[in-house]
Design an enzyme around this catalytic site. Structure first.
Site, short mmCIF file in Angstrom:
data_model
loop_
_atom_site.label_atom_id
_atom_site.label_comp_id
_atom_site.label_asym_id
_atom_site.label_seq_id
_atom_site.Cartn_x
_atom_site.Cartn_y
_atom_site.Cartn_z
N CYS A 76 7.19 -10.59 -6.75
CA CYS A 76 7.17 -9.16 -6.43
C CYS A 76 6.05 -8.87 -5.45
O CYS A 76 4.93 -9.37 -5.60
CB CYS A 76 6.99 -8.34 -7.70
N HIS A 79 2.08 2.08 -3.34
CA HIS A 79 1.08 2.74 -4.20
C HIS A 79 1.16 4.27 -4.03
O HIS A 79 0.93 5.00 -4.99
CB HIS A 79 -0.34 2.29 -3.84
N GLU A 94 0.83 -1.22 0.00
CA GLU A 94 0.00 0.00 0.00
C GLU A 94 0.86 1.27 0.00
O GLU A 94 0.57 2.22 -0.72
CB GLU A 94 -0.97 0.01 1.19
N CYS A 149 10.34 -6.62 -7.13
CA CYS A 149 11.12 -7.13 -8.25
C CYS A 149 12.06 -6.00 -8.72
O CYS A 149 11.90 -4.85 -8.30
CB CYS A 149 10.21 -7.58 -9.40
N CYS A 190 10.19 -2.91 -10.11
CA CYS A 190 9.52 -2.07 -9.13
C CYS A 190 10.54 -1.35 -8.25
O CYS A 190 10.30 -0.21 -7.83
CB CYS A 190 8.53 -2.90 -8.31
#
Lengths: 451, 210
Positions: free
Chosen positions: B170, B158, B155, B189, B192
């Site tokens: 991931c 995000h 979260e 990963c 990201c």
């Protein structure tokens, strides 16, 4: 990583729109929202969405109504129905119309993520289908000719066979059917494909100019011949000479041309030197040459020389099944050439194009699509873009009279089959005697559009 | 503290964060418990965020359960209202993570484990559904802590504009249930990781040295 799938969420409840928008954004999708059916359809006219989340229960325009339009006009867009009432009947109805799935509000997150995954897979399959369709397109496109109808597939096979020989070919077909394209295809497939393809439209020149264009001339051969010029016969050496509208060649020149075709040698106008040439002849006409021979307007020996192999291209009205394919082909071409995002056509517009008789054949269809793309302000061509065709549409559509409808229909079928009574009667599912009676009763005669 | 940036990452159970009682609030992420949330889970979440995100994390003074977000019809708590409240009422941390023990929802979904403002300040994690297996029996404390940390990382990422990831290995991969969550690794990963580093630069955020 982020998917490039674009999604439109259509729901009258703002909280649902916003919350689904937020959830989908987190998965990297490009998401837009619309609060009603008309807003959604207006957005679809401009943007090709991959997926629609569509609420069933909406005021003004229901989700089912929206779905019907979407499936008809944008069949590539996947639709997932949203329902708050769990009405299985409506959801089943939606699936029958073409929705891929339905979800009941509030959705289980597991269900939503599984569905999204499934749809991504479906999108991948659709992309693969596009690739496969391109491969199929190769099969239905022969050089620049397009057609999947049996008539066209037979023609493609014939071109392939004809190309292997070096014999003269006579191509017949109405104006605009693509006779030059067929000639070019034969040349491209032949052993002469590295040589020139020299075309001349025999109907475009007055007699003396046609002679000079074909044979060339020496300097001073006639007034205004300031320097020597090679003719098309010269230029076609080692290649293919395409004589378009050969039915218009004057009788005297038919004799000269016949001699050239037989001896493969000629003199330039005003010249004495015999020039030897090696070319293949392909001629084309929209005239009935047999009839012209009977009238004494065309030489029989010249006809036999040209007509060693004959190819006939059927008019578009006799291969209506090819119309959607041709529309797609021209739409793709003109949206690229005009740099406009017009990528689809409504069902109504397609019906209209299929219904039209196309006296100008493929060329007329091509021009119609080009014109429609140019004037179109959305991404979908509708019937309004083809209003210029309306006055020519069948009169039957404008009348409720049974008799007038029957007359128009019988006339249309007769024209479609070039007034071949047996074939027309078979198509009308009546016997030949009955058809003869109707022709007599209604005083029907072949019109100019048909041969 | 255990080594950072290793693929074989395990849960850090010993907090190494800025505790509000001993240090002034200078971190990038402020972690706050709202209502009945244990101190241990709070510390573990804070420590792992700091280690895996490489951002200084502060533990903020506890707050009351978010009753303002209770929805009578759904008998659940509206996650978006909690996010709005966290973003508006807690300053000056660039990012705020709330931990709640109540069940969260967003209008279109039956429930959520966590929710975040994409590219915004606030994120929230609910412990409510993470304590149990699908069939109802309780999971071990270790599994529970690991689940909470995974949802928290997901979260908070995000809020740095990271979207769901298709890579199997991931933390940003979308999970379709608590047991699916157990399959997720405790790291990002490489793609990201790169997006995260790029987001830190974009938001002018200084990460901790490796």
């Amino acid at each position: 990583m982020a998917n490039k799938i674009s999604i439109l969420v259509v729901d009258d409840e703002m909280v649902i729109r916003e919350s689904l928008h937020g959830w989908l954004k987190k998965s990297g999708y490009k998401v837009d929202t619309a609060e009603g059916g008309s807003a959604a359809l207006a957005m679809l006219e401009k943007t090709p969405y991959d997926l629609l989340f569509l609420d069933i229960m909406m005021p003004v325009m229901s989700g089912i109504e929206v779905l019907e339009v979407v499936k008809e006009d944008y069949p590539q867009t996947l639709v997932v129905m949203i329902t708050a009432y769990g009405s299985v009947e409506t959801a089943v109805q939606a699936m029958k119309i073409g929705a891929v799935d339905y979800l009941m509000k509030p959705f289980d997150p597991d269900q939503l993520s599984l569905l999204t995954e499934k749809l991504m897979q479906q999108k991948r399959i659709m992309d693969e289908n596009i690739f496969l369709r391109e491969q199929i397109a190769e099969a239905i496109r022969f050089e620049n000719l397009v057609g999947r109808s049996k008539a066209m597939q037979d023609l493609f096979a014939m071109i392939q066979d004809v190309a292997e020989s070096d014999s003269p070919v006579l191509i017949t077909g109405d104006t605009g059917t693509g006779k030059e394209l067929v000639a070019k295809a034969i040349h491209a497939k032949s052993a002469r494909h590295n040589g020139p393809f020299i075309a001349i439209n025999c109907g475009a020149f007055p007699e003396h100019l046609l002679e000079s264009e074909l044979f060339g001339h020496e300097r001073g051969a006639f007034t205004g011949a300031h320097r020597a010029k090679k003719g098309r016969l010269d230029l076609a050496h080692y290649g293919t000479l395409f004589l378009d509208e050969v039915g218009t060649v004057p009788l005297k020149m038919q004799v000269d041309l016949l001699r050239v075709l037989e001896t493969k040698a000629f003199h330039r106008l005003g010249g004495t030197e015999e020039i030897e040439v090696d070319f293949r002849t392909i001629a084309a006409t929209n005239r009935d040459l047999q009839q012209a021979i009977e009238k004494g307007e065309f030489r029989q020996d010249f006809f036999y020389r040209l007509n060693v192999i004959s190819l006939h291209i059927p008019p578009l009205r006799q291969r209506r099944d090819d119309i959607p394919l041709l529309v797609e082909h021209f739409l793709d071409r003109y949206s690229r050439e005009t740099n406009k995002d017009v990528d689809t056509i409504s069902k109504e517009a397609m019906d209209l194009l299929r219904q039209y008789d196309w006296p100008g054949n493929v060329r007329e269809l091509e021009n119609a699509i080009e014109r429609a793309v140019v004037i179109c302000k959305k991404r979908r061509l509708g019937p309004e873009e083809f209003s210029f065709l309306a006055p020519h549409l069948s009169a039957a559509a404008e009348t409720y009279s049974l008799e007038k409808t029957q007359i128009a229909h019988v006339r249309k079928v007769l024209n479609e089959f070039d007034w071949n009574i047996s074939k027309a009667a078979q198509a009308l599912e009546i016997n030949r005697v009955t058809l003869h009676k109707k022709i007599k009763k209604y005083d029907l005669r072949p019109d100019r559009a048909s041969n | 503290m255990s080594p950072v940036n290793t693929r074989a990452r395990t849960l850090t159970k010993y907090p190494g964060t800025n505790n509000s009682t001993s240090l002034p609030t200078q971190g990038v992420v402020g972690v706050v418990r709202l209502g009945a949330v244990g101190e241990a889970v709070l510390n573990i979440v804070a420590a792992n965020l700091q280690e895996i995100l490489r951002l200084p994390v502060d533990i903020l003074p506890p707050r009351q359960s978010p009753e303002f977000a209770y929805n009578e019809r759904r008998k659940q708590y509206h996650a978006a209202l909690i996010l709005k409240n966290l973003a508006e009422s807690l300053r000056p941390h660039p990012r705020i993570l709330g931990l709640v023990s109540v069940d969260l929802f967003i209008p279109v979904l039956t429930h959520v484990f966590g929710e975040a403002q994409m590219g915004g300040r606030a994120a929230v994690v609910s412990l409510h559904r993470l304590k149990q297996k699908e069939e109802g029996s309780r999971v071990s404390l270790d599994t529970f802590y690991e689940r909470v940390v995974k949802v928290a990382l997901h979260e908070v990422a995000h809020t740095f504009d990271l979207v769901h990831c298709n890579q199997a290995e991931c933390i940003m991969r979308i999970s379709s249930g608590p047991s699916d969550l157990d399959e997720l690794p405790l790291f990002f990963c490489e793609y990201c990781e790169a997006f995260l580093a790029e987001a830190y630069r974009r938001y002018d955020i200084q990460s901790l040295p490796l």
